[in-house]
Design a protein around this motif. Sequence first.
Motif, PDB file in Angstrom:
ATOM      1  N   SER A 101       0.685  -1.490  -0.185  1.00  0.00           N
ATOM      2  CA  SER A 101       0.197   0.169  -0.206  1.00  0.00           C
ATOM      3  C   SER A 101       1.165   1.179   0.343  1.00  0.00           C
ATOM      4  CB  SER A 101      -0.724   0.285   1.237  1.00  0.00           C
ATOM      5  OG  SER A 101      -0.147   0.083   2.230  1.00  0.00           O
ATOM      6  N   SER A 102      -0.025   2.285  -0.408  1.00  0.00           N
ATOM      7  CA  SER A 102       1.401   3.575  -0.387  1.00  0.00           C
ATOM      8  C   SER A 102       1.008   3.954   1.270  1.00  0.00           C
ATOM      9  CB  SER A 102      -0.131   4.792  -1.200  1.00  0.00           C
ATOM     10  OG  SER A 102      -1.019   4.592  -0.703  1.00  0.00           O
ATOM     11  N   SER A 110       7.578  11.320   8.302  1.00  0.00           N
ATOM     12  CA  SER A 110       6.937  12.481   7.561  1.00  0.00           C
ATOM     13  C   SER A 110       7.165  13.007   5.672  1.00  0.00           C
ATOM     14  CB  SER A 110       8.347  13.847   7.464  1.00  0.00           C
ATOM     15  OG  SER A 110       9.930  13.824   7.281  1.00  0.00           O
ATOM     16  N   THR A 111       7.091  11.591   5.321  1.00  0.00           N
ATOM     17  CA  THR A 111       7.121  11.864   3.799  1.00  0.00           C
ATOM     18  C   THR A 111       5.880  11.274   3.402  1.00  0.00           C
ATOM     19  OG1 THR A 111       8.648   9.777   3.737  1.00  0.00           O
ATOM     20  CG2 THR A 111      10.052  11.965   3.950  1.00  0.00           C
ATOM     21  N   GLN A 112       5.289  10.522   4.429  1.00  0.00           N
ATOM     22  CA  GLN A 112       4.180   9.885   4.162  1.00  0.00           C
ATOM     23  C   GLN A 112       2.931  10.764   3.074  1.00  0.00           C
ATOM     24  OE1 GLN A 112       2.125   7.955   7.080  1.00  0.00           O
ATOM     25  NE2 GLN A 112       1.038   6.851   5.965  1.00  0.00           N
ATOM     26  N   SER A 113       2.853  11.827   3.267  1.00  0.00           N
ATOM     27  CA  SER A 113       2.021  12.668   2.853  1.00  0.00           C
ATOM     28  C   SER A 113       2.649  12.631   1.106  1.00  0.00           C
ATOM     29  CB  SER A 113       1.371  14.280   3.145  1.00  0.00           C
ATOM     30  OG  SER A 113       2.997  14.644   3.573  1.00  0.00           O
ATOM     31  N   GLN A 114       3.690  12.903   0.906  1.00  0.00           N
ATOM     32  CA  GLN A 114       4.751  13.583  -0.471  1.00  0.00           C
ATOM     33  C   GLN A 114       4.014  11.626  -1.312  1.00  0.00           C
ATOM     34  OE1 GLN A 114       8.227  14.851   0.934  1.00  0.00           O
ATOM     35  NE2 GLN A 114       7.549  16.480  -0.063  1.00  0.00           N
ATOM     36  N   LEU A 115       4.615  11.148  -0.236  1.00  0.00           N
ATOM     37  CA  LEU A 115       4.787   9.453  -1.165  1.00  0.00           C
ATOM     38  C   LEU A 115       3.298   9.165  -1.625  1.00  0.00           C
ATOM     39  CD1 LEU A 115       5.282   6.861  -2.355  1.00  0.00           C
ATOM     40  CD2 LEU A 115       5.628   5.956   0.250  1.00  0.00           C
ATOM     41  N   GLN A 116       2.469   9.156  -1.137  1.00  0.00           N
ATOM     42  CA  GLN A 116       0.685   8.952  -1.123  1.00  0.00           C
ATOM     43  C   GLN A 116       0.571   9.661  -2.434  1.00  0.00           C
ATOM     44  OE1 GLN A 116      -0.929  10.533   2.438  1.00  0.00           O
ATOM     45  NE2 GLN A 116      -1.303   8.106   2.839  1.00  0.00           N
ATOM     46  N   ALA A 117       0.856  11.389  -2.745  1.00  0.00           N
ATOM     47  CA  ALA A 117       0.141  12.179  -3.858  1.00  0.00           C
ATOM     48  C   ALA A 117       1.337  11.958  -5.299  1.00  0.00           C
ATOM     49  CB  ALA A 117       1.063  13.735  -3.285  1.00  0.00           C
ATOM     50  N   LEU A 118       2.423  11.309  -4.908  1.00  0.00           N
ATOM     51  CA  LEU A 118       2.885  10.722  -5.345  1.00  0.00           C
ATOM     52  C   LEU A 118       2.806   9.730  -6.577  1.00  0.00           C
ATOM     53  CD1 LEU A 118       6.870  10.771  -4.199  1.00  0.00           C
ATOM     54  CD2 LEU A 118       5.904  11.927  -6.610  1.00  0.00           C
ATOM     55  N   VAL A 119       2.186   8.263  -5.573  1.00  0.00           N
ATOM     56  CA  VAL A 119       1.590   7.349  -5.869  1.00  0.00           C
ATOM     57  C   VAL A 119      -0.034   7.369  -6.493  1.00  0.00           C
ATOM     58  CG1 VAL A 119       0.830   5.046  -5.206  1.00  0.00           C
ATOM     59  CG2 VAL A 119       2.481   6.362  -4.504  1.00  0.00           C
ATOM     60  N   ALA A 173      -0.706  10.199  -8.783  1.00  0.00           N
ATOM     61  CA  ALA A 173      -0.260  10.438  -9.656  1.00  0.00           C
ATOM     62  C   ALA A 173      -0.186   9.294 -10.882  1.00  0.00           C
ATOM     63  CB  ALA A 173       0.996  11.467  -9.696  1.00  0.00           C
ATOM     64  N   LEU A 174      -0.105   8.003 -10.515  1.00  0.00           N
ATOM     65  CA  LEU A 174       0.800   7.739 -11.288  1.00  0.00           C
ATOM     66  C   LEU A 174      -0.590   7.285 -11.817  1.00  0.00           C
ATOM     67  CD1 LEU A 174       3.587   5.263  -9.647  1.00  0.00           C
ATOM     68  CD2 LEU A 174       4.235   6.917 -11.173  1.00  0.00           C
ATOM     69  N   ASP A 175      -0.937   7.245 -12.962  1.00  0.00           N
ATOM     70  CA  ASP A 175      -2.402   6.406 -13.606  1.00  0.00           C
ATOM     71  C   ASP A 175      -2.092   5.876 -14.343  1.00  0.00           C
ATOM     72  OD1 ASP A 175      -1.369   8.230 -15.867  1.00  0.00           O
ATOM     73  OD2 ASP A 175      -3.122   9.810 -15.311  1.00  0.00           O
ATOM     74  N   GLY A 176      -1.219   4.980 -14.840  1.00  0.00           N
ATOM     75  CA  GLY A 176      -0.692   3.975 -15.996  1.00  0.00           C
ATOM     76  C   GLY A 176       0.065   4.502 -17.170  1.00  0.00           C
ATOM     77  N   SER A 177      -0.009   5.738 -17.229  1.00  0.00           N
ATOM     78  CA  SER A 177       0.378   6.644 -18.345  1.00  0.00           C
ATOM     79  C   SER A 177       1.805   7.124 -18.597  1.00  0.00           C
ATOM     80  CB  SER A 177      -0.738   8.302 -18.527  1.00  0.00           C
ATOM     81  OG  SER A 177      -0.182   9.075 -17.845  1.00  0.00           O
ATOM     82  N   VAL A 178       3.054   7.437 -19.908  1.00  0.00           N
ATOM     83  CA  VAL A 178       3.750   7.857 -19.570  1.00  0.00           C
ATOM     84  C   VAL A 178       3.863   8.959 -19.160  1.00  0.00           C
ATOM     85  CG1 VAL A 178       5.946   8.054 -20.796  1.00  0.00           C
ATOM     86  CG2 VAL A 178       4.785   6.412 -21.262  1.00  0.00           C
ATOM     87  N   GLN A 179       3.151  10.128 -19.760  1.00  0.00           N
ATOM     88  CA  GLN A 179       3.104  11.132 -19.123  1.00  0.00           C
ATOM     89  C   GLN A 179       3.125  12.213 -17.364  1.00  0.00           C
ATOM     90  OE1 GLN A 179      -0.091  13.553 -20.204  1.00  0.00           O
ATOM     91  NE2 GLN A 179       1.139  16.002 -19.666  1.00  0.00           N
ATOM     92  N   ALA A 180       2.464  10.622 -16.452  1.00  0.00           N
ATOM     93  CA  ALA A 180       2.138  10.243 -15.202  1.00  0.00           C
ATOM     94  C   ALA A 180       3.722   9.998 -14.673  1.00  0.00           C
ATOM     95  CB  ALA A 180       1.243   9.393 -14.819  1.00  0.00           C
ATOM     96  N   ARG A 181       4.622   8.878 -15.459  1.00  0.00           N
ATOM     97  CA  ARG A 181       5.417   8.330 -14.511  1.00  0.00           C
ATOM     98  C   ARG A 181       6.919  10.238 -14.872  1.00  0.00           C
ATOM     99  NH1 ARG A 181       5.317   2.933 -18.032  1.00  0.00           N
ATOM    100  NH2 ARG A 181       7.690   3.338 -17.295  1.00  0.00           N
ATOM    101  N   LEU A 233       6.765   2.725  -6.414  1.00  0.00           N
ATOM    102  CA  LEU A 233       6.817   3.156  -7.664  1.00  0.00           C
ATOM    103  C   LEU A 233       7.003   2.313  -9.591  1.00  0.00           C
ATOM    104  CD1 LEU A 233       8.792   6.338  -6.044  1.00  0.00           C
ATOM    105  CD2 LEU A 233       6.434   6.711  -6.760  1.00  0.00           C
ATOM    106  N   GLY A 234       6.863   1.459  -8.219  1.00  0.00           N
ATOM    107  CA  GLY A 234       6.791   0.072  -9.548  1.00  0.00           C
ATOM    108  C   GLY A 234       8.288  -0.501 -10.053  1.00  0.00           C
TER     109      GLY A 234
END
Length: 237
Positions: free
Chosen positions: A2-3, A104-113, A115-123, A187-188
């Motif tokens: 999980s994120s 403290s990085t938890q919220s940043q990681l959640q936001a990054l994950v 944003a990953l919608d499967g598109s190349v642009q998002a990555r 992040l995959g």
Amino acid sequence: MSSTSTPDNATSVANAVALSVQYRGRKASRKGSEQRRQAILDAALAIIVRDGVRAVRHRAVAAAAGVPLSATTYYFKDIDDLITDTFALFVERSAAYMAKFWSSTQSQLQALVGALDGSVQARQQVADEIAHLALEYVRDQLLNRREHLLAEQALEQEALLNPRLHELVRAHRQILLQGVSQFCQVLGSRQPEQDAKLLTAIIGWMEYQGLLDGVEQLENDDMLAILKRYMHVVLAL
């Protein structure tokens, strides 16, 4: 995974390292005694940062700590024990700091994950954002934790000569490496452990350059480009 698991796991590792640190010198029996022992170790660490490990001597440490010479020889029978325990305190504090950092990085990681919608642009956007975060981390370390980085360099160097420090170095490295590895996994990354080792090596090199040349001399654009290129490789872009 999980994120939210990465910061939690990384924080747990850092806390475990802090709790696992073992000291070789005489244990303090009273609160006042513990404060004196801590003052001695703090003074030794300050000497290491300022003048190097070879400058650590009982008399110099006692003077810097404002305690009688007999106090340093009471807690530490020889210089090796004093140096080892000084670095043990450094690793313990580093672990406590990184536990808070990963939390403290938890919220940043959640936001990054998120944003990953499967598109190349998002990555691509996530890769670039991580590169910016890594650069900010390096600059913050150089600007606000320079003495910590100097002590870290001293620990790494002294461990080459002193086998008693090997486990401390391994534990210290694991704090950052474990968090970055899990970060990459979320992040995959296809090889999160290998990617984490490379990224922490890049960060270490940048920190060393900053210590050597001064943070104001760092070529931020070049550093950012290196970090972006690496993160694009990690995310297979």
